[in-house]
Enzyme design. Structure first.
Site, PDB file in Angstrom:
ATOM      1  N   ARG A 129      23.144 -44.037 -26.308  1.00  0.00           N
ATOM      2  CA  ARG A 129      23.497 -45.339 -26.413  1.00  0.00           C
ATOM      3  C   ARG A 129      22.580 -45.424 -28.204  1.00  0.00           C
ATOM      4  O   ARG A 129      21.886 -45.041 -28.066  1.00  0.00           O
ATOM      5  CB  ARG A 129      24.261 -46.551 -25.984  1.00  0.00           C
ATOM      6  CG  ARG A 129      23.459 -47.633 -26.851  1.00  0.00           C
ATOM      7  CD  ARG A 129      24.661 -47.749 -27.612  1.00  0.00           C
ATOM      8  NE  ARG A 129      25.324 -49.231 -27.912  1.00  0.00           N
ATOM      9  CZ  ARG A 129      24.896 -49.793 -29.482  1.00  0.00           C
ATOM     10  NH1 ARG A 129      24.657 -49.194 -30.032  1.00  0.00           N
ATOM     11  NH2 ARG A 129      25.356 -51.183 -29.575  1.00  0.00           N
ATOM     12  N   GLU A 174      33.929 -52.244 -32.493  1.00  0.00           N
ATOM     13  CA  GLU A 174      34.716 -51.593 -30.641  1.00  0.00           C
ATOM     14  C   GLU A 174      35.832 -51.087 -30.975  1.00  0.00           C
ATOM     15  O   GLU A 174      36.847 -51.303 -31.536  1.00  0.00           O
ATOM     16  CB  GLU A 174      34.368 -52.696 -29.117  1.00  0.00           C
ATOM     17  CG  GLU A 174      33.658 -53.086 -29.240  1.00  0.00           C
ATOM     18  CD  GLU A 174      32.362 -52.933 -28.474  1.00  0.00           C
ATOM     19  OE1 GLU A 174      32.869 -50.812 -27.970  1.00  0.00           O
ATOM     20  OE2 GLU A 174      31.089 -53.118 -28.700  1.00  0.00           O
ATOM     21  N   ARG A 186      23.306 -45.846 -20.057  1.00  0.00           N
ATOM     22  CA  ARG A 186      23.229 -44.883 -20.943  1.00  0.00           C
ATOM     23  C   ARG A 186      22.163 -45.002 -21.494  1.00  0.00           C
ATOM     24  O   ARG A 186      20.962 -45.878 -22.117  1.00  0.00           O
ATOM     25  CB  ARG A 186      23.899 -45.304 -22.164  1.00  0.00           C
ATOM     26  CG  ARG A 186      25.550 -45.880 -21.820  1.00  0.00           C
ATOM     27  CD  ARG A 186      26.041 -46.255 -23.167  1.00  0.00           C
ATOM     28  NE  ARG A 186      25.576 -47.400 -22.569  1.00  0.00           N
ATOM     29  CZ  ARG A 186      26.571 -48.456 -23.575  1.00  0.00           C
ATOM     30  NH1 ARG A 186      27.649 -47.942 -24.733  1.00  0.00           N
ATOM     31  NH2 ARG A 186      25.849 -49.508 -24.301  1.00  0.00           N
TER      32      ARG A 186
END
Length: 198
Positions: free
Chosen positions: A86, A94, A139
């Site tokens: 990330r 998104e 992440r």
């Protein structure tokens, strides 16, 4: 019937010449970067496939891109391990969030990241202790340096593919001031989502 060819005896001079040729062949096969002065051909297509761009911090870890999930998340291989990354300090619209519509400029942000980080390309990952190692989705949190030496996080903000995102203000990340300035300039110029999603 043809006459048999006589083999020439292996003299010291021939043995040395043969050894030099064999050694040169081994060196050129095992160390192809020696041919171009260590520049690595500039391909950057895999581990050790090219020289590390000078903009990449020396402590950054080399990784190979498997795929792009969306504008701010990628899957890479680091030392043989598959990791989800990330990007620190940037939030792109998104495109893959479950039970949510695709955000304005989300596909463009994903396409930009995919274009800069094609599968199989070498990238470099820089951690930032102020952000911790991973987020709540496990992440890894990293700055990602593209094969050409561009810091992807900053590029996405500067070109309007994402917004600067300070997750927890008391823990300001390393490049925050640069990212905030890049966002202000992108918004002023109506770049990317700033012009398309008002």
């Amino acid at each position: 019937m043809s006459p048999r060819r006589r083999r020439r005896p292996l003299t010291r001079r021939r043995a040395v010449g043969l050894a030099v040729v064999l050694l040169a062949g081994v060196v050129l096969v095992a160390f192809p970067r020696l041919l171009d002065g260590g520049a690595g051909g500039g391909s950057g297509d895999g581990p050790g496939g090219g020289a590390v761009p000078t903009s990449v911090p020396t402590e950054a870890a080399e990784a190979v891109v498997e795929r792009v999930v969306d504008g701010d998340t990628v899957v890479v291989r680091v030392q043989g391990e598959r990791e989800r990354i990330r990007l620190i300090g940037v939030d792109t619209p998104e495109t893959v969030k479950p039970d949510a519509p695709v955000d304005c400029f989300g596909p463009e942000a994903s396409d930009e990241t995919t274009g800069l980080l094609p599968g199989g390309s070498t990238v470099w990952l820089e951690s930032d202790a102020s952000q911790g190692d991973a987020d709540r989705y496990d992440r890894l949190l990293r700055y990602v340096w593209a094969p050409d030496g561009t810091m992807l996080n900053e590029h996405l903000i500067a070109d309007g593919f994402g917004r600067e995102d300070t997750y927890d203000d008391p823990y300001r990340y390393r490049y925050r001031d640069r990212f905030v300035a890049a966002e202000a300039e992108a918004e002023r110029a109506d770049l990317g989502l700033w012009g398309a999603c008002r």
